[in-house]
Structures are given as structure tokens and as C-alpha cells.
Scaffold this motif. Structure first.
Motif, PDB file in Angstrom:
ATOM      1  N   TYR A 190       0.798  -1.220   0.000  1.00  0.00           N
ATOM      2  CA  TYR A 190       0.000   0.000   0.000  1.00  0.00           C
ATOM      3  C   TYR A 190       0.831   1.271   0.000  1.00  0.00           C
ATOM      4  CZ  TYR A 190      -4.082  -2.884   1.093  1.00  0.00           C
ATOM      5  OH  TYR A 190      -5.091  -3.808   1.038  1.00  0.00           O
ATOM      6  N   ASN A 254       4.782  -1.107   8.190  1.00  0.00           N
ATOM      7  CA  ASN A 254       3.408  -1.324   8.628  1.00  0.00           C
ATOM      8  C   ASN A 254       2.425  -0.633   7.686  1.00  0.00           C
ATOM      9  OD1 ASN A 254       1.366  -1.989  10.918  1.00  0.00           O
ATOM     10  ND2 ASN A 254       1.091   0.191  10.571  1.00  0.00           N
ATOM     11  N   SER A 257       1.996  -2.668   4.568  1.00  0.00           N
ATOM     12  CA  SER A 257       1.241  -3.920   4.692  1.00  0.00           C
ATOM     13  C   SER A 257      -0.231  -3.711   5.021  1.00  0.00           C
ATOM     14  CB  SER A 257       1.878  -4.810   5.772  1.00  0.00           C
ATOM     15  OG  SER A 257       1.848  -4.158   7.032  1.00  0.00           O
ATOM     16  N   THR A 258      -0.561  -2.580   5.682  1.00  0.00           N
ATOM     17  CA  THR A 258      -1.952  -2.377   6.111  1.00  0.00           C
ATOM     18  C   THR A 258      -2.660  -1.261   5.351  1.00  0.00           C
ATOM     19  OG1 THR A 258      -1.339  -0.794   7.851  1.00  0.00           O
ATOM     20  CG2 THR A 258      -1.332  -3.138   8.428  1.00  0.00           C
ATOM     21  N   THR A 260      -2.683   1.861   6.311  1.00  0.00           N
ATOM     22  CA  THR A 260      -2.975   2.930   7.265  1.00  0.00           C
ATOM     23  C   THR A 260      -1.746   3.205   8.113  1.00  0.00           C
ATOM     24  OG1 THR A 260      -3.813   1.354   8.897  1.00  0.00           O
ATOM     25  CG2 THR A 260      -5.415   2.336   7.383  1.00  0.00           C
TER      26      THR A 260
END
Length: 503
Positions: A190, A254, A257-258, A260
Motif C-alpha cells: 500500500y 506497517n 502492509s496495512t 494505514t
């Protein structure tokens, strides 16, 4: 320049100054902005690589009740909202610029000429990529006040900086709001394409600080009996630098991968950055003052309090700026607010630079004012500070040149068309900070003879470092062995004094 481009440019410039919070863009009853003969809402902009996608999830439009009740209950297509995706180089293909018109929406005259459809945004397709600009239509039905877009996924087949706009041309829809979200994802995660190189940079810098910390730790342990107070300050800055880079790397990982950015992780990263920047500047300042080298203290409580006050003010200003940059929403503050946050940091940085070079000048004058004959220790201190001064001067010149380049880069690329090389701007500051710390570590590295750089009383400052080293060893030995070494020490002192007289 079209009316759309001229009115949208300030908003795009605002986006340049404020980062996107996530690759998952949430909309919460956001209003549309009226520009020229159209209404639009900026749904996001990101650098996307080929084989990426944008997915529309639960995007819902709500129009005013007054606009809905005037329609027939069985009437179809009583209001049109368009989602338009364009690559930044196609911005002139939105609106009637190619028709030498300032219109954004199709009027009856253009519709009669079959150039466009009445009530729709004028779009000229890119002949090199007929898929762009991309238009997705959503119609209100009957007297419904709400309509939800179909869950749609747009595949991105070409690398570029993409902008998403929701637009409508019908004045009766004025007051319409949007809610829902869009998901933007690159092939590897992302993380936006503009930010992806920074994750790699932070990973390499984490390893660089780890290597520097390991070398420093081994040197620290090897000569732990000869450590001076300045070495503890350097150790703290190395540790903070390592933590800062590691936290930023995991924050970006992070995010990748998410999609956000959790406030907790980002807050830790921002705080580490502010603390490390503050302590780095304080370290440069106290070293420039000659702390631990030509003076045992900072020169009294008054100067110490001034140093601490400047550091505290810088930390507060830097923390506020970093928090707004990394935690603020793209529509939460204006360019003027951004400027108000940047100015204190710039002013305090200027204070640090002036104070550092002023202190360096006084320290060099003090070392040069020592009456001859000079011992090797005094010469070593003078040479040390000359090297340090030259390093700082070069770094300041490089910083000024880079700031000029950064201003030119941002002025000539307001729409992020050069996003693929934008990462070099923050990379330079990371590398410069690391290089300065590395120079300090080399110049003030722990050694067997720390007294060549450490402060000594003036009565003993005329002695050579070898003699002082022997004197410190005498204090640890008792009995006859101590007496023998004491005689050797006296002999060493005598030889140095005679050597000074011959000079």
C-alpha cells in the motif's frame, strides 16, 4: 490554462505541502467545491506503479432533499456524479482547453456538435492510452437522496502520478456530500510510490547506525577507563539515531502492509526524530564551546540554562511541525499554518548555527592564545578543532546549496511529476546528519590517551600526554612499584620540560 486547472492548482499545491495519511482514503460526508461551471471533490493522489489498482468501496453520494423532491418518483437518471481518474500529465485533457474554451462541463452548443454529452465533464482521451482519463458514472434515481457507487476496481497499467476527482455539473446538486473510501495499492504493498524508496533508505540507515554503534561500543568498552563525559553524549546521539531510523522503517513497513498509519507508531517515530535532531544540535554546540576539551563546564549555570532553553524550544517547535506533517489530515490546515510552523524551526536552526560558529571562533582563539612553547597536546587540540570547523563549514555550504535546490525542485514540480526522484531530498539530510556524527566519532574516539583532548588545569596543561598517562597509572599502584614508576614519571616530565625549552 483551463479554468479547472487554474482553480485546482492551489489545492494540488496544498497536497504537495501536506502528506496523504494512508493509501486507504476515507471520506466522511465531505462537501464538493464549486469551481467555474462544475463542482468537484479531490479523492486522492498517489504515485502508482504499473499493475497497481484503485478500488472504490461503499462510496456514497447524498444530495439535498430539495434537489431530490423536485424529481419524478419513476424518473431515471435524475442526477449524475462522475469519478474521474487522470494521470498528472493528462491534466490539460480535462475541460475544454483543447477547444480553446474555459468550460469544464459540456454545454448545449458543444453537445449539439457531438463533441461531448450534455451535463458531463469534457474529457479528451489520451491517444497513447485510450483508457485515460477514466470516467465512472453514477446516477441518482427518482427522488432518492442517496446513491452508492458500484464496487469497482480500476487496474493501473502505466506508472505515474494519479489524481482522483469526483465531479458533477448539475447546479441543482449543489450541497451534495460524499462518504466511503477508496483503496490504492501498488504491486508490492500500500505504500505510495513516492514513499517506497524512503522505506529502503530508512532500512539502510538503520544498518549504518547499527554498524557505527557497534564500532563505537567496541571502542568504548576497550577504553572504558579513559572515557570522558563527551563520549556519553555521543553514545546517546548514536543510540537515538539508530532508534529513529528503525522506528521509521517499521512505521513505513506497517503502512505498506496495512494501508494505514497508526497514530501510536507514527507518534513514536516523530518523537524520536525531534529528540535526535535536538540532541544532535546540542552536541554540536557543546563541542564547539570546547566542553571537556578547553573548559570543564559550559561556563556557569547561566550559559547552561541558555543552552537547555534553546534545546527545549527547538524540540517543541520541531515536534509540532513533525506531528502536523505526519499526523495531520490533508484538509486540516492551510499553507499559512504550515508556514507558521516552519518559521520557528528555521529561526531556531539559525540561532544554533550562529552560536556554534561563534563558539568555535572563541575556542580556536583560546587555543591559539596559549603562550608558546606549545606542547603536543595543545597542538593536537588546535588541529582537532580546525578539522571540526572545516567539516562544519563544508556541511553548512552543502546545506545552503541543497536548500536552494529543494526550493527550485518544489517550485518547478508543483504537481509531483518528478515523484520518482523526490526521495533524494530527505535522503540528503539523513546522510548529512550521519556524516557529521561520523566525523565527531572519528575526531573524539575513545583512546589510550584521552588527556590529549580532555580538559586539564592550566598548571598541568604544559605537560605532555605521556607524562599525564604515567601519573594516572601511579595512582593505582602502591608500595615500591609506585615509587619506581613515580621516579620514571618525574624523568618523563623533566624530558618534556627540557624539550619545551629547546623549542
Amino acid at each position: 490554462m483551463t479554468a479547472f486547472e487554474s482553480h485546482a492548482l492551489p489545492l494540488l499545491l496544498l497536497l504537495l505541502l501536506t502528506p496523504i495519511n494512508a493509501s486507504i482514503h476515507d471520506y466522511s460526508n465531505e462537501p464538493f467545491t464549486h469551481r467555474s461551471d462544475a463542482f468537484f471533490f479531490h479523492g486522492g493522489s498517489e504515485a502508482l506503479l504499473a499493475k497497481s489498482f484503485i478500488r472504490f468501496e461503499t462510496v456514497t453520494f447524498t444530495r439535498p432533499r430539495e434537489s431530490a423532491i423536485v424529481q419524478g418518483r419513476m424518473q431515471q437518471n435524475t442526477g449524475l456524479v462522475e469519478a474521474i481518474l487522470l494521470e498528472v500529465r493528462d491534466r490539460n485533457r480535462i475541460g475544454g482547453s483543447y477547444l480553446k474554451s474555459d468550460l469544464i462541463c459540456c454545454d448545449p452548443k458543444l453537445a449539439k456538435e457531438r463533441i461531448c454529452n450534455l451535463g458531463e465533464v469534457i474529457i479528451q482521451k489520451n491517444p497513447d492510452n485510450l483508457e485515460l482519463p477514466k470516467r465512472i458514472k453514477t446516477f441518482f434515481q427518482g427522488t432518492d437522496e442517496q446513491v452508492q457507487m458500484d464496487t469497482t476496481t480500476l487496474d493501473i497499467n502505466a506508472t505515474g502520478m494519479y489524481y482522483l476527482y469526483f465531479m458533477f455539473c448539475d447546479p441543482s446538486l449543489k450541497g451534495t456530500t460524499i462518504q466511503g473510501r477508496t483503496v490504492w495499492r501498488n504491486p508490492k504493498g500500500y505504500l505510495p510510490g513516492k514513499m517506497a524508496p524512503l522505506m529502503t533508505l530508512y532500512g539502510f540507515m538503520s544498518l549504518a547506525y547499527l554498524l557505527l554503534g557497534l564500532c563505537w561500543f567496541l571502542r568504548f568498552v576497550q577504553f572504558w577507563k579513559d572515557i570522558i563525559h563527551l563520549h556519553y553524549h555521543i553514545t546517546a546521539v548514536i543510540a537515538l539515531g539508530m532508534c529513529e531510523m528503525a522506528v521509521w522503517y517499521f512505521e513505513y513497513a506497517n503502512f505498506n502492509s496495512t494501508g494505514t498509519r497508526p497514530m501510536g507508531i507514527t507518534l513514536w517515530a516523530v518523537t524520536f526524530t525531534s529528540v535526535k535532531k535536538t540532541l544532535s544540535r546540542l552536541l554540536l554546540l557543546v563541542v564547539s564551546m570546547g566542553y571537556g576539551v578547553v573548559r570543564p563546564t559550559l561556563g556557569g549555570n547561566r550559559i547552561a540554562y541558555r543552552v537547555l532553553l534553546l534545546g527545549l524550544l527547538y524540540f517543541v517547535a520541531s515536534e509540532a511541525l513533525e506531528l502536523v506533517e505526519h499526523l495531520g489530515n490533508i484538509n486540516d490546515f492551510s499553507g499559512k499554518t504550515k508556514l507558521l510552523l516552519v518559521l520557528p524551526v528555521v529561526c531556531l536552526d539559525s540561532c544554533f548555527i550562529l552560536w556554534i560558529f561563534s563558539s568555535l571562533s572563541k575556542t580556536l582563539e583560546k587555543l591559539q592564545a596559549i603562550p608558546k612553547p606549545w606542547t603536543r597536546r595543545n597542538l593536537a587540540k588546535l588541529e582537532l578543532y580546525r578539522k571540526f570547523t572545516n567539516t562544519l563549514a563544508v556541511s553548512v555550504l552543502l546545506s545552503i546549496a541543497w536548500i536552494g535546490f529543494e526550493l527550485y525542485f518544489n517550485a518547478t514540480d508543483p504537481l509531483n511529476e518528478l515523484w520518482q526522484i523526490a526521495w533524494i531530498i530527505p535522503a540528503f539530510w539523513c546522510l548529512l546528519s550521519y556524516a557529521l556524527l561520523l566525523v565527531i566519532c572519528v575526531l573524539w574516539a575513545p583512546s589510550r590517551n584521552p588527556t590529549r583532548y580532555a580538559y586539564l588545569e592550566e598548571t598541568g596543561d604544559d605537560f605532555d600526554e605521556e607524562g599525564i598517562s604515567l601519573t594516572s597509572s601511579v595512582a593505582k599502584i602502591t608500595g615500591d612499584v609506585a615509587a619506581k614508576l613515580d621516579r620514571k614519571t618525574d624523568l618523563a616530565f623533566g624530558e618534556d620540560l627540557e624539550e619545551d625549552k629547546r623549542e
